[in-house]
Design an enzyme around this catalytic site. Structure first.
Site, PDB file in Angstrom:
ATOM      1  CG  ASP A  24      -2.046   0.976   1.145  1.00 35.44           C
ATOM      2  OD1 ASP A  24      -2.168   1.466   0.025  1.00 35.44           O
ATOM      3  OD2 ASP A  24      -2.573   1.142   2.272  1.00 35.44           O
ATOM      4  CG  ASN A  54      -7.295  -1.736  -6.701  1.00 34.09           C
ATOM      5  OD1 ASN A  54      -6.414  -2.865  -6.438  1.00 34.09           O
ATOM      6  ND2 ASN A  54      -7.661  -0.849  -5.620  1.00 34.09           N
TER       7      ASN A  54
END
EC number: 2.5.1.-
Length: 257
Positions: free
Chosen positions: A37, A85
């Site tokens: 991340d 996503n």
């Protein structure tokens, strides 16, 4: 690079060697899951685009796997693209898919690792599906780290797919729903997960300071240890990795006992 940065880099390398020298390889996690991340925030902090951040994050992967090889890790699961996503803007998503496809082909061409896809193939473009299939076939014989590339992956989706697979399997074998209901147990569901017979993650590392799983391997991480690191993924260093291993080795895993 100025003198202060050079000295800081030297001190970090010396510290990393010290930590590595005290690392007990017998206590190293055999399976590490990584929530990579912070690519976009790293890029924003440096005045770059999100795509540049994703490229920098992709370049970190081989280096990370090299560290895992040095410390006798056997399985690594890299979360490259979640099901969520796909909701990102197309001007970010399309280049990201291309970067991830390049990662898959690079890992396969390296020759040190065995590549395995975890995720829902039908969500991915046909070109990505082909790249994943070719990577798995090309590396099936390699006796190195098993690298699970989690692409188009969601933890809840995985469990739903496992149940669907289990139902189809029972139907193919002529097993009634009543008999299936009587035979369902934890082991049966586990066999139908994307990771199949693989060991569950011992350690999950998440970079960028966020302290949540966000749906990562919900079933498999029931007894995993977690390590949350403040560093954005593109800036993740070997010393950060070694600190995670040291922290893991210092814990006493009880498995609910």
């Amino acid at each position: 690079m100025n003198l202060r940065d050079k000295l800081r880099g030297l001190l970090v390398r010396l510290y990393a060697r010290r930590v590595e020298g005290h690392l007990d390889h017998a206590q190293v996690p055999k399976h590490i899951g990584v929530i990579m991340d912070g690519n976009r925030r790293w890029a924003k902090a440096s005045g770059s685009s999100a795509v540049h951040g994703h490229r920098a994050g992709a370049e970190k992967i081989e280096e990370f796997l090299g560290w895992c090889t040095e410390t006798d890790v056997e399985v690594v699961t890299l979360w490259l693209l979640s099901t969520d996503n796909f909701e990102r803007p197309q001007d970010e998503l399309v280049p990201l898919l291309g970067i991830i496809e390049d990662v898959v082909r690079t890992l396969a061409a390296d020759g040190r690792w065995r590549v395995h896809h975890v995720g829902t193939p039908d969500l991915l473009p046909s070109q990505m599906q082909t790249a994943l299939k070719e990577a798995e076939e090309a590396t099936a014989h390699i006796d190195g780290i098993l690298v699970n590339v989690a692409i188009g992956y969601g933890g809840r989706q995985e469990i739903a797919d496992a149940v669907r697979s289990m139902l189809h399997d029972a139907q193919d074998k002529g097993v009634s729903m009543e008999d299936l209901a009587e035979s369902v147990d934890v082991e049966m569901i586990g066999r139908h997960l994307y990771t199949g017979a693989q060991p569950d993650p011992d350690l999950v590392i998440r970079t960028s300071g966020e302290q949540r799983l966000s749906g990562f391997m919900l079933w498999q991480t029931a007894h995993s240890e977690y390590y949350f690191c403040e560093v954005f993924w593109p800036a993740f260093r070997k010393v950060d990795f070694l600190r995670a291993l040291r922290d893991y080795a210092a814990r006493h895993r009880r498995y609910g006992g």
